[in-house]
Enzyme design. Sequence first.
Site, PDB file in Angstrom:
ATOM      1  N   ARG A 136      54.134  13.073  22.219  1.00  0.00           N
ATOM      2  CA  ARG A 136      55.389  12.049  22.177  1.00  0.00           C
ATOM      3  C   ARG A 136      54.012  10.541  22.578  1.00  0.00           C
ATOM      4  NH1 ARG A 136      57.005   7.104  21.365  1.00  0.00           N
ATOM      5  NH2 ARG A 136      58.400   6.502  23.381  1.00  0.00           N
ATOM      6  N   HIS A 168      51.695   6.395  29.812  1.00  0.00           N
ATOM      7  CA  HIS A 168      52.438   8.065  30.026  1.00  0.00           C
ATOM      8  C   HIS A 168      52.415   8.583  28.196  1.00  0.00           C
ATOM      9  CE1 HIS A 168      56.160   6.104  29.841  1.00  0.00           C
ATOM     10  NE2 HIS A 168      57.018   7.123  29.038  1.00  0.00           N
ATOM     11  N   HIS A 213      53.350   5.106  25.651  1.00  0.00           N
ATOM     12  CA  HIS A 213      53.734   4.219  25.646  1.00  0.00           C
ATOM     13  C   HIS A 213      54.566   3.909  26.867  1.00  0.00           C
ATOM     14  CE1 HIS A 213      56.302   7.673  25.970  1.00  0.00           C
ATOM     15  NE2 HIS A 213      57.383   7.056  26.253  1.00  0.00           N
ATOM     16  N   GLU A 273      65.230   1.088  23.092  1.00  0.00           N
ATOM     17  CA  GLU A 273      64.647   0.209  22.375  1.00  0.00           C
ATOM     18  C   GLU A 273      63.928  -0.706  23.303  1.00  0.00           C
ATOM     19  OE1 GLU A 273      62.060   2.228  20.454  1.00  0.00           O
ATOM     20  OE2 GLU A 273      64.155   3.459  20.927  1.00  0.00           O
ATOM     21  N   HIS A 279      57.566   1.276  29.925  1.00  0.00           N
ATOM     22  CA  HIS A 279      59.026   0.861  29.523  1.00  0.00           C
ATOM     23  C   HIS A 279      58.975   0.118  30.454  1.00  0.00           C
ATOM     24  CE1 HIS A 279      60.377   4.350  28.055  1.00  0.00           C
ATOM     25  NE2 HIS A 279      59.916   5.431  28.895  1.00  0.00           N
ATOM     26  N   GLU A 304      61.031   6.122  34.240  1.00  0.00           N
ATOM     27  CA  GLU A 304      60.985   7.142  33.705  1.00  0.00           C
ATOM     28  C   GLU A 304      61.631   8.290  34.854  1.00  0.00           C
ATOM     29  OE1 GLU A 304      60.363   9.978  29.659  1.00  0.00           O
ATOM     30  OE2 GLU A 304      59.632   7.776  29.553  1.00  0.00           O
TER      31      GLU A 304
END
Length: 394
Positions: A103, A151, A106, A174, A108, A112
């Site tokens: 993954r 991360h 990215h 998203e 947020h 998370e």
Amino acid sequence: MLEANRRIFLQSFAAGAGALATSQSFAAGGDGHAAGYDVSAASDYLRTIPRKSGDPVVFTTSLDNGPIKATSGGWARDVTTKGLPIATDIAGAHLYLNAGGVREMHWHNSAEWAYVLSGHCQVTVVDPEGETEVANYAPGDLWYFPKGHAHSIQTVGSEPCHAILAFDDGLYGEHGTFGLSDWMSRLDPAMLAQALGLPKDAVAKIPTAEVYIRQGDVIGHDSAEARAVNVLDATRTHRFSLMAQKPRVSSPGGTIHVASAKEYPISTTITGVVTRLQAGAMHAPHWHPNANEWHYVARGRTRVTLFASDKRMAVAELSPGDCAYIPRGCGHSVQSIGADECEIVGILDSGTYSENSLSDWIAKAPRHVLANNLGVPAENFAAATNRSAIIPAS
């Protein structure tokens, strides 16, 4: 002029006094009275307040039957408040990585949290101060990334890795996720080469759209890559081995493992809770005064009973792949209704763990208060004790 003002004042006073007298007369003749000290018992009353049916409360859904977002190295599904409107403050996701899947980096706009269900992975985190952690994770481990922390997650070993994720934002999805390839593919190549000090031919090879989860080479457990770790100390690490800890609650009916900010200092906005119930056992009626709860059924079957706001009740049965959202303060219980042990992976959107139980009140309130509250003779509560949070099958 003075005489005219005097007449106006006397007329106004007389009118006000008349209104006051009428008001007092009305209050004195009304049920229960209600004027200052003039009160009395109600002559007409209800023995109990009629139950309010209200609108049905929809508080569960299937996470694993939701839309899938899949690329070459794996997939993810999520459920936000768009799919479960009651879940205004927490969203959940299921992440699956192939062996060799990554993954991509990215971040947020929300924190998370995750619980590793199976497989192994290596997580890299770079915080806003540039401090970097590279750590390997196993089943039963948690990760927590504060909002804005970059991360990535890479499978280690020949087996896939999958985890249950949660976010302290019901609409995270998203709209609040920012990815490496998605961003870099949109930038002017010359500007990107200048900014990163990369040769133009390297920039030209950057994918033209979001990679998301990319299939790569399998990283062995004993490889140099798997051993190249940099784990931060206990106060700063993003990793916590929850299932290696002593459970907060343990009874013949099951266990509850808890990781709040007290045990897991970096997890300031989320408390992780993993509950395992034997067949027929129950997490007894309780509520969380300071947090909403979101949970996912990983194994087994459960029946959740919700005492919701506005005097409403709801009952739902959940199977593996289903999730539930319990708003702050709402009473609820969880029963294991399958033939096997159930495992429930959940979070509270607070770094402080707090739980009130119905049995605590019944055990500790004066017996005469209970007798009055419930209309049951006080001696009937003589044997009441504060029971475990998990009650085994009877």
